[in-house]
Design an enzyme around this catalytic site. Structure first.
Site, PDB file in Angstrom:
ATOM      1  N   GLN A  60       0.796  -1.138   0.045  1.00 59.94           N
ATOM      2  CA  GLN A  60       0.045   0.013  -0.087  1.00 59.94           C
ATOM      3  C   GLN A  60       0.952   1.198  -0.153  1.00 59.94           C
ATOM      4  O   GLN A  60       0.242   2.311   0.071  1.00 59.94           O
ATOM      5  CB  GLN A  60      -0.793  -0.080   1.330  1.00 59.94           C
ATOM      6  CG  GLN A  60      -1.885  -1.110   1.241  1.00 59.94           C
ATOM      7  CD  GLN A  60      -2.658  -1.476   2.558  1.00 59.94           C
ATOM      8  OE1 GLN A  60      -2.506  -0.513   3.480  1.00 59.94           O
ATOM      9  NE2 GLN A  60      -3.307  -2.477   2.573  1.00 59.94           N
ATOM     10  N   HIS A  71      -0.940   0.064   5.521  1.00 56.83           N
ATOM     11  CA  HIS A  71      -1.556   1.051   6.435  1.00 56.83           C
ATOM     12  C   HIS A  71      -0.657   2.383   6.972  1.00 56.83           C
ATOM     13  O   HIS A  71      -0.194   2.412   7.946  1.00 56.83           O
ATOM     14  CB  HIS A  71      -1.960   0.628   7.894  1.00 56.83           C
ATOM     15  CG  HIS A  71      -2.843  -0.737   7.900  1.00 56.83           C
ATOM     16  ND1 HIS A  71      -3.143  -1.394   8.729  1.00 56.83           N
ATOM     17  CD2 HIS A  71      -3.551  -1.238   6.517  1.00 56.83           C
ATOM     18  CE1 HIS A  71      -4.250  -2.253   8.477  1.00 56.83           C
ATOM     19  NE2 HIS A  71      -4.287  -2.101   7.291  1.00 56.83           N
ATOM     20  N   GLU A 106     -14.835   3.841   9.766  1.00 57.56           N
ATOM     21  CA  GLU A 106     -15.451   4.772  10.632  1.00 57.56           C
ATOM     22  C   GLU A 106     -15.114   6.223  10.150  1.00 57.56           C
ATOM     23  O   GLU A 106     -14.138   6.498   9.418  1.00 57.56           O
ATOM     24  CB  GLU A 106     -14.516   4.956  12.125  1.00 57.56           C
ATOM     25  CG  GLU A 106     -14.551   3.562  12.657  1.00 57.56           C
ATOM     26  CD  GLU A 106     -13.780   3.512  14.147  1.00 57.56           C
ATOM     27  OE1 GLU A 106     -12.978   4.568  14.374  1.00 57.56           O
ATOM     28  OE2 GLU A 106     -13.724   2.650  14.900  1.00 57.56           O
ATOM     29  N   TYR A 119      -9.055   7.292  19.712  1.00 56.44           N
ATOM     30  CA  TYR A 119     -10.100   6.972  19.145  1.00 56.44           C
ATOM     31  C   TYR A 119     -10.081   5.364  18.907  1.00 56.44           C
ATOM     32  O   TYR A 119     -10.862   4.727  18.134  1.00 56.44           O
ATOM     33  CB  TYR A 119      -9.808   7.280  17.506  1.00 56.44           C
ATOM     34  CG  TYR A 119     -10.275   8.747  17.527  1.00 56.44           C
ATOM     35  CD1 TYR A 119     -11.665   9.294  17.168  1.00 56.44           C
ATOM     36  CD2 TYR A 119      -9.386   9.781  17.925  1.00 56.44           C
ATOM     37  CE1 TYR A 119     -11.982  10.780  17.371  1.00 56.44           C
ATOM     38  CE2 TYR A 119      -9.663  11.331  18.067  1.00 56.44           C
ATOM     39  CZ  TYR A 119     -11.055  11.406  17.636  1.00 56.44           C
ATOM     40  OH  TYR A 119     -11.305  12.651  18.002  1.00 56.44           O
ATOM     41  N   TYR A 131     -10.598 -11.037   9.863  1.00 54.19           N
ATOM     42  CA  TYR A 131     -10.896 -11.688   8.602  1.00 54.19           C
ATOM     43  C   TYR A 131     -11.072 -13.107   8.759  1.00 54.19           C
ATOM     44  O   TYR A 131     -11.755 -13.654   7.752  1.00 54.19           O
ATOM     45  CB  TYR A 131      -9.557 -11.128   7.535  1.00 54.19           C
ATOM     46  CG  TYR A 131      -9.634  -9.821   7.418  1.00 54.19           C
ATOM     47  CD1 TYR A 131     -10.216  -9.259   6.231  1.00 54.19           C
ATOM     48  CD2 TYR A 131      -8.719  -8.749   8.257  1.00 54.19           C
ATOM     49  CE1 TYR A 131     -10.335  -7.756   6.194  1.00 54.19           C
ATOM     50  CE2 TYR A 131      -8.740  -7.479   7.734  1.00 54.19           C
ATOM     51  CZ  TYR A 131      -9.413  -7.056   6.708  1.00 54.19           C
ATOM     52  OH  TYR A 131      -9.429  -5.586   6.443  1.00 54.19           O
TER      53      TYR A 131
HETATM   54 CA   LIG Z   1     -12.227   3.995  16.410  1.00 54.09          CA
END
Ligand SMILES: [Ca+2]
Length: 375
Positions: free
Chosen positions: A91, A151, A244, A254, A265
């Site tokens: 990524q 990520h 989200e 968060y 998964y």
């Molecule tokens: Ca969160």
């Protein structure tokens, strides 16, 4: 409730030397009238970031490690030189591109560098002279290296008050989300010249990096600022389900990986210890199943007056343009999925200087949305 009709080819666009017919496709949206989609370019790589120049050209970053300028009238593409050695793969690669009128002439760029042979997200800035990036400055080489190629986060946003924000994902190692000694899994806030603001929430706190503004994020690939209400919006990928949208506050947690709305998964097992907890922020909106958001844009233009104050994101997995209607208090009150019939992984979404909406797709196209002409 989307239906599609391909209509008249209008005019010609030129992609390089090859003349292509600009196919205009009408998309009727369920509750917002209809839009026309026009292809401005094709055959590109994964266009991760887009930014308009003052002369109207569109600067594009391709994840493969390339910057190009697209002339929207002629379709001509010009390669830009002056990039550092970018670590591509998975990524990672060249990520976002953004500018702010507060720092005229500077282009802010996120990308993945190799540090001790591990990929880390970097925020840099440079000027554009002709077809070359010059005065390159690395503002923050994050402490976020892991052995994975997942990520990286990488979105950039400005608040118009002298600060730049950018995101880094957990880099495929979940404990990074709650670890303030790594930038992975956080959103950072810096001055426009890269200095650390003296009122950042973790300044002077032992065991915490001072650039961090919020933490507990999994993979934030959307960041957008609502200047009218002074709100920084973020979206992030959940594991399997549980993407989200969050309202970002200074110093807030968060939740990832302690909290999640998603499942593993490999089986029907909840990720984390729960969905909500005291001291941790709950999302404003959750997507189950995951749409896999690639971007976030807060719309303020005049071309689509009913969409002012809405959040738009490109959906990669569920291949559509996602629109979320917010009320004045910042609650998500409605959602619409546009352009699903195109079956395109939509990556970046930008508002043009003309108020029109510009998209990139992972198939290498740049598309422009405009209100359907009256018939
Ligand atoms: Ca969160």
């Amino acid at each position: 409730m989307l239906c599609r009709s391909i209509s008249l080819a209008m005019g010609l666009l030129f992609a390089g030397q090859q003349a292509v017919q600009a196919e205009i496709v009408h998309h009727e949206a369920s509750d917002s009238g209809s839009v026309e989609v026009e292809e401005l370019a094709s055959g590109l790589g994964v266009v991760w970031g887009m930014e308009f120049l003052d002369d109207g050209r569109l600067m594009l970053t391709e994840r493969e490690g390339r910057v190009r300028l697209l002339d929207l009238d002629s379709g001509e593409l010009t390669e830009i030189t002056g990039l550092p050695q970018i670590r591509t793969g998975g990524q990672g690669g060249l990520l976002d591109l953004a500018s702010t009128p507060e720092a005229p002439g500077w282009y802010y760029i996120t990308w993945v560098a190799s540090v001790e042979n591990r990929g880390v997200t970097v925020l840099s800035r440079a000027r554009l002279e002709g077809t070359q990036l010059t005065d390159w400055q690395d503002l923050l080489i994050t402490r976020s290296g892991t052995g994975t190629t997942r990520h990286f986060g990488g979105r950039i946003a400005f608040d118009g008050k002298g600060y730049v924000y950018f995101s880094t994902g957990d880099r495929g190692e979940r404990p990074n989300g709650q670890n303030l000694q790594t930038h992975a899994g956080s959103i950072m806030r810096l001055m426009l010249n890269g200095e650390i603001p003296s009122d950042n929430p973790f300044i002077g706190k032992a065991g915490a990096l001072p650039e961090i503004w919020s933490y507990g994020h999994r993979n934030p690939q959307g960041l957008a600022y609502d200047a009218e209400h002074g709100r920084l919006w973020e979206n992030e990928h959940g594991p399997r389900g549980g993407d989200e949208i969050n309202l970002i506050k200074s110093g807030a947690n968060y939740g990832w990986p302690t909290l999640s709305y998603g499942k593993e998964y490999w089986g029907p097992i909840d990720v984390g210890e729960g969905k909500e907890a005291p001291g941790m922020e709950s999302p404003v909106k959750v997507y189950i199943p995951s749409i896999a958001p690639g971007s976030l844009m807060f719309y303020t233009g005049n071309a689509f007056p009913e969409w002012r104050g809405n959040l738009f994101s490109g959906a990669l997995a569920l291949t559509h343009l996602n629109r979320v209607d917010l009320d004045n208090s910042g609650e998500a009150v409605a959602e619409e999925r546009l352009l699903g019939e195109m079956n395109e992984r939509i990556r970046d979404v930008e508002q043009g200087p003309d108020g029109l909406i510009y998209l990139s797709t992972d198939s290498g196209r740049i598309l422009r949305l405009q209100p359907a002409s009256a018939e």
